[in-house]
Design an enzyme around this catalytic site. Structure first.
Site, short mmCIF file in Angstrom:
data_model
loop_
_atom_site.label_atom_id
_atom_site.label_comp_id
_atom_site.label_asym_id
_atom_site.label_seq_id
_atom_site.Cartn_x
_atom_site.Cartn_y
_atom_site.Cartn_z
N ASP A 115 0.70 -1.19 -0.02
CA ASP A 115 0.02 0.13 0.03
C ASP A 115 0.84 1.22 -0.15
O ASP A 115 1.72 1.42 0.81
CB ASP A 115 -0.61 0.04 1.20
CG ASP A 115 -2.12 -1.13 1.15
OD1 ASP A 115 -2.73 -1.02 0.25
OD2 ASP A 115 -2.11 -1.69 2.27
N ASP A 131 -10.11 -5.92 -1.15
CA ASP A 131 -9.03 -5.18 -0.27
C ASP A 131 -9.73 -4.46 0.89
O ASP A 131 -10.69 -3.65 0.61
CB ASP A 131 -8.16 -4.30 -1.01
CG ASP A 131 -7.16 -3.61 -0.14
OD1 ASP A 131 -6.91 -4.17 1.04
OD2 ASP A 131 -6.49 -2.63 -0.37
C1 DX5 Z 1 -6.59 0.47 3.04
C2 DX5 Z 1 -5.61 -0.36 2.35
C3 DX5 Z 1 -5.67 -1.86 2.65
C4 DX5 Z 1 -5.51 -2.06 4.36
C5 DX5 Z 1 -6.21 -3.43 4.63
O1 DX5 Z 1 -6.36 1.90 2.85
O2 DX5 Z 1 -5.52 -0.25 1.10
O3 DX5 Z 1 -4.84 -2.63 1.85
O4 DX5 Z 1 -4.42 -1.93 4.68
O5 DX5 Z 1 -5.89 -3.90 6.21
P1 DX5 Z 1 -7.22 -4.33 6.82
O6 DX5 Z 1 -6.97 -5.82 6.13
O7 DX5 Z 1 -6.54 -4.29 8.10
O8 DX5 Z 1 -8.51 -3.73 6.58
ZN ZN Z 2 -4.74 -1.67 -0.05
#
Ligand code: DX5
Ligand code: ZN
Length: 211
Positions: free
Chosen positions: A30, A169
């Protein structure tokens, strides 16, 4: 289904990266600019230190306005995929071609509140669709039900003989993963990294979807 680990929450802890590496199928990297999202991720130089230990394919998720600048910055990581947000540009076609011209597979991400019809004109040309099940910005948020989007993409792909990958995601855990069985890749952040045993958590996710 494959499990991609997001290391958004642990990127400060170099010693944890290996555990994540061993537990998951690919790394979901990310990147936030603090403009498209409220807060930015750590400087790329720091993330780069951690990425050195990764031996799984990298899928870059750009949550940024200046797409080209960040594409150029991440090329050195040799990612398998670079995904940008449809909300960040008026000309997705330009960035599809730009990323492809670098020899990298390209994905488009779409936020929960964005009209899903916007994605259809690009489905012939892309390798991956990243359906956001949270609002981009941070990990640990609650799953927003996007099951109908997965179904639509799944059917559209079958009917048109296309081959894009469907990735989900945000907010994935041992319960929500049951709702997204038609997806090809689930991104999991906090569900895995809140635990001391990443391998165990990743295996629980797999056991829920892979009979
Ligand atoms: C959100 C990100 C995600 C996030 C997922 O902005 O794009 O990839 O890190 O984390 P979890 O699984 O904790 O929702
Ligand atoms: Zn992400």
């Amino acid at each position: 289904m494959k499990i991609a680990g997001s290391f958004l929450t642990i990127q400060k802890y170099k010693e944890k990266i290996n555990d994540l590496n061993n537990a998951i199928d690919q790394i979901h990297f990310d990147i936030m600019d603090g403009k498209f999202t409220e807060k930015p991720t750590l400087p790329l130089e720091i993330m780069e230190e951690n990425l050195k230990d990764i031996n799984k394919p990298i899928d870059v998720h750009l949550m940024v306005i200046d797409i080209k600048r960040y594409v150029n910055k991440v090329l050195k990581f040799k990612p398998a995929y670079i995904t940008f947000h449809i909300e960040a540009t008026d000309d997705p076609g330009y960035f599809i071609n730009y990323i492809k011209s670098k020899g990298i597979k390209v994905g488009i991400a779409i936020n929960p509140e964005t009209d899903f019809d916007e994605i259809y004109p690009y489905l012939d040309d892309i390798d991956l669709v990243l359906i956001m099940s949270v609002h981009p910005g941070k990990s640990g948020q609650l799953f927003i039900d996007v099951t109908d989007r997965i179904d639509k993409l799944y059917e559209f792909r079958r009917r048109n003989g296309l081959s894009y990958i469907i990735e989900i995601d945000g907010g994935i855990n041992d319960e929500t993963i049951k709702k997204i069985k038609k997806a090809d890749i689930a991104v999991a952040g906090s569900y895995i990294t809140k635990s001391d045993n990443y391998q165990e958590k990743a295996n629980i996710l797999r056991s829920e979807v892979n009979e």
